[in-house]
Design a protein around this motif. Sequence first.
Motif, PDB file in Angstrom:
ATOM      1  N   SER A  86       0.821  -1.203   0.000  1.00 35.32           N
ATOM      2  CA  SER A  86       0.000   0.000   0.000  1.00 35.32           C
ATOM      3  C   SER A  86       0.851   1.248   0.000  1.00 35.32           C
ATOM      4  O   SER A  86       2.018   1.226   0.380  1.00 35.32           O
ATOM      5  N   ASN A  97      -4.891  -2.830  -2.236  1.00 37.15           N
ATOM      6  CA  ASN A  97      -5.994  -3.732  -1.898  1.00 37.15           C
ATOM      7  C   ASN A  97      -7.390  -3.186  -2.193  1.00 37.15           C
ATOM      8  O   ASN A  97      -8.353  -3.507  -1.511  1.00 37.15           O
ATOM      9  N   GLU A 114      -6.247  -8.130   2.068  1.00 34.47           N
ATOM     10  CA  GLU A 114      -5.846  -8.701   0.790  1.00 34.47           C
ATOM     11  C   GLU A 114      -6.971  -9.492   0.118  1.00 34.47           C
ATOM     12  O   GLU A 114      -6.968  -9.674  -1.093  1.00 34.47           O
TER      13      GLU A 114
END
Lengths: 344, 991
Positions: free
Chosen positions: B708, B874, B830
């Motif tokens: 991220s 994600n 995830e």
Amino acid sequence: MIHSLFLINSSGDIFLEKHWKSVVSRSVCDYFFEAQERATEAENVPPVIPTPHHYLLSVYRHKIFFVAVIQTEVPPLFVIEFLHRVVDTFQDYFGVCSEPVIKDNVVVVYEVLEEMLDNGFPLATESNILKELIKPPTILRTVVNTITGSTNVGDQLPTGQLSVVPWRRTGVKYTNNEAYFDVIEEIDAIIDKSGSTITAEIQGVIDACVKLTGMPDLTLSFMNPRLLDDVSFHPCVRFKRWESERILSFIPPDGNFRLLSYHMLSWDVGKINPQKLPSLKGTMSLQAGASKPDENPTINLQFKIQQLAISGLKVNRLDMYGEKYKPFKGIKYMTKAGKFQVRT
Amino acid sequence: MTDSKYFTTTKKGEIFELKAELNSDKKEKKKEAVKKVIASMTVGKDVSALFPDVVNCMQTDNLELKKLVYLYLMNYAKSQPDMAIMAVNTFVKDCEDPNPLIRALAVRTMGCIRVDKITEYLCEPLRKCLKDEDPYVRKTAAVCVAKLHDINAQLVEDQGFLDTLKDLISDSNPMVVANAVAALSEIAESHPSSNLLDLNPQSINKLLTALNECTEWGQIFILDCLANYMPKDDREAQSICERVTPRLSHANSAVVLSAVKVLMKFMEMLSKDLDYYGTLLKKLAPPLVTLLSAEPELQYVALRNINLIVQKRPEILKHEMKVFFVKYNDPIYVKLEKLDIMIRLASQANIAQVLAELKEYATEVDVDFVRKAVRAIGRCAIKVEQSAERCVSTLLDLIQTKVNYVVQEAIVVIKDIFRKYPNKYESVIATLCENLDSLDEPEARAAMIWIVGEYAERIDNADELLESFLEGFHDESTQVQLQLLTAIVKLFLKKPTETQELVQQVLSLATQDSDNPDLRDRGYIYWRLLSTDPVAAKEVVLAEKPLISEETDLIEPTLLDELICYIGTLASVYHKPPSAFVEGGRGVVHKSLPPRTASSESAESPETAPTGAPPGEQPDVIPAQGDLLGDLLNLDLGPPVSGPPLATSSVQMGAVDLLGGGLDSLIGGTNFVAPPTAAVPANLGAPIGSGLSDLFDLTSGVGTLSGSYVAPKAVWLPAMKAKGLEISGTFTRQVGSISMDLQLTNKALQVMTDFAIQFNRNSFGLAPAAPLQVHAPLSPNQTVEISLPLSTVGSVMKMEPLNNLQVAVKNNIDVFYFSTLYPLHILFVEDGKMDRQMFLATWKDIPNENEAQFQIRDCPLNAEAASSKLQSSNIFTVAKRNVEGQDMLYQSLKLTNGIWVLAELRIQPGNPSCTAWPSRHCPSWVLLAVLVGGGLWRGFGGGNFRLPVFGCCMSPSLLVPVVQDLELSLKCRAPEVSQHVYQAYETILKN
């Protein structure tokens, strides 16, 4: 569901363990011992103890801790009720429930526990059924078993378990058919220093001893059923009939069982002359040399009154249907002190 | 003949002897030997060496012997998997036996053999037994599925046993139904997302029928299952209630409580005007009262639940106060619970009785109970205004007893009464002062000092009294020192002439002779106030105090509503939602009460639960909304005292003072510790920002493609606020683990050691997963970088703003507090990709009022680039389509607490003339965003790119993006997260 059971005596020894799923190390009981140490008195050990991976739910009866181990969210009352049922079953099987007796009958104990739960789910908890599966030890049976090589494990399908009356076994036979009911009322009360009543309530039960051949269908009616508004029934009682007609209609289990229990906060005492209120007085004297009690001890009273249900509850009649013979019937009343406490 | 002979100690060669006996030809001897083996096993001796010999006895017609061997097998099969295979044939054969008892016994036993290798062989016999003609076998087989699932869940699913199990809910035999429900419930607990117990009016009807006929235990399972059902309207709710009420008369207390749960929950849907509503309320009281005449352990659980019930619906038990009166031989855990409920039920009508009782309890012997009783008197005074006077006089009576701890406890509560009712009861001060010397507990001393200071003008010798405390100033606890300082300053402001010396004395004690920074600071503040502007000092120190609230210990309403759904469970015993303590708490689905449906509902019921999705599914993000001061302020005063003692994993509970030492051992005991070395290196080359605003600073900072987006570090705690300790930091998410990357700089002149960190409860349960590891002392001007792994299993409390995190850091100098905002995308998990069907259904399912729309301005990205950028954080693209020249991305993401957020992102080449697109013009479920053109054209100029509808990956990679605005539409069951998700989008897309 219930994972494991440990029986622990008051000196902190684990003298029996039973696992219904994978084995849980007995070291889990260390958390229980810690709580036990903190509690000073056995009665004060909290019934729900969390540990990092399990919960320990315990009951303390007959100087034995019955500690159940659970791992997932299970209703705690379910577990505690079950533990009490285990105690009652042991008592029923062996007459008393104590460490030596359990040790003396360890194989039966183990077999019974195995039948009571399957993978932690209750399987057979009615003692009627259990006794069909595993015969309780009696001196005679032990002798017979030794001579003939037969066992105390039944080889029949426990028939009652599948009928609509799972609490009764089939094929019951008696030469003397009898049905006895005991109405027992306990008064719980707190009386203050001045003699006035702070709380008073009646906990009543009707215990039955029914030894009847076949599949008898009984009805029990009361002279004054309106007295009963807070009741808990044995599963055999047909609730609808009670709701509509205030009659107890049921196919009884075989042997001893508690038909119903009830609870009353106020009841009718009949006519009393307000000028001359009935009163009961007592004095307490200490034995010579006895140590002085605390400043204001609370006194626990014990008394019994035979042939009287203090609430005035009266059985009207008992009828039997479904079988042809005429049973002996009997009813007994008794009132006694429950937690009857007088503050001084 | 008893079994005690089996308990004789292990003699040498005992195993050898048993072996010989097991192989004996004589049946009787064999059986005796097996019995001895079982007995040894029962008491924990290891008799696994006899495995082959015992298994050899299995092929027998003797049922008892067979059972005993089975018992043995269940215990040892795991340790001897190869040997256990020997038993398989017998099982398969026994499952075909004409005697159903033997069939059931075999299917029961084989499920208990927890050996992977064997389980495959057992599928066929199990399948047969699930369809057996005898219900006894079927019900046993149902449980066996649960056992097998525990050993090998995949196998059970592959073999279709779950469907067979679901079919058993419609079985003709109530016992089979009950066991099927129990088995499914247990399986569902390990798979919270699976929809195993899909309830509809038909299945509910079957369950209600089975309820009347199955065993007491079955009734518990069925009732607990019913409680998860969401009736479609108040009529259905009422009809279920009517069929459940007879269970209230059951002798088994667990059945009763489960029935109470169903009723309490469904009652929520009934209008209060209905006659039936009143009837139901009346019916609930007697069974609850009856529970209190049961054994003490049952009483305890019942009382914990009643505590919830009286908070939710006080009317049920308002006339039953007397049953909660304490019997002197009740166990202490029952006494304390009864006391708590007594206070909750106290009202003007019954206060006289309650007080008389409480006074009685205050003379008992158990110190804890007595203290709580005295406190209870104080709480009554604050709760029932009319009784305040009587409470005060009762407390005075108790003070006359001169029992030390009673007096101290009484003084503490009298202080609260003074605050609640100012200028009413000060006449008792004289009596209180008489007991000054006997106070030895800090809380009582502090309370007394507060009283003397507050009413200094009415106490002639206030200065003498306070002076007497000053002598041992340095031996007092901090609480008392602070109070004494304030009290003397108050005294000075009220009687300046006589007390100048005293105030100087205390100020110098506090500022010059004390090591305690709090005390020093407070001392300096007073000193400066007094020396610069005495009038201002008066205004500050003698300001009007806010009134204290009536009830501080009520459970917060949304939490209460959730707990009502958990009546009868462990959650109800702990008064915490399961997510706070059940292992692996993430899997827990939050429950909520159903909304009231009847239109006649009056407006005065703010307690009505959140509307929206059905219970059991609705992931109510944030169950608790406590006071925002939270636990942080309690850090140095020890753990908060509310609630029952909890000794489970401390990190989850947040109830343990992590900073107070013993940190390592506490955390070491839990299961989610990530070793500090495993943490991802911090910072990823991002420059260090300065100031909180940098967290979202969109111009600086370099995103990373693997994992991220990481914002640059920002200063969270400037050195000047923390005695030289400067903390800056940021949050990262890498391969599923969240960390807080910290940079600690020592800008003080002394060495810093003993670092520790704790978070306040926060919206998503973020908590340190490991202690703060600063290995060496931090010397002046030294900087250290640390990556602190975080978990999301801490306790949860809604924060404002949602992503606010309050942090306490301790070192050898002091404890410091700061708060920071974490970017929401560190919480995106995830496995946040929803499949299309599900997406479609969920989108429709979420009410439109939960939809929020946002604009992301000046974002020069095409669909492809945006999608891949978002994916690395994600946010997953579920589908993509082109509508009239605009790319639409349908995306999903999931938060750590299981909340799904669905998004529609509309990307259009800039078109200045285009304005907001009315969403109802969009094709059916396609709501959303329109690209609003405008902004600057940058790059290659605009272009219309067309894509085939839905899901094609052909991207307009040649047509490169323009400066454009994106429009984002978000739907979530918990709309409050939308704003933060939008911010995350913006952060990710622009970096």
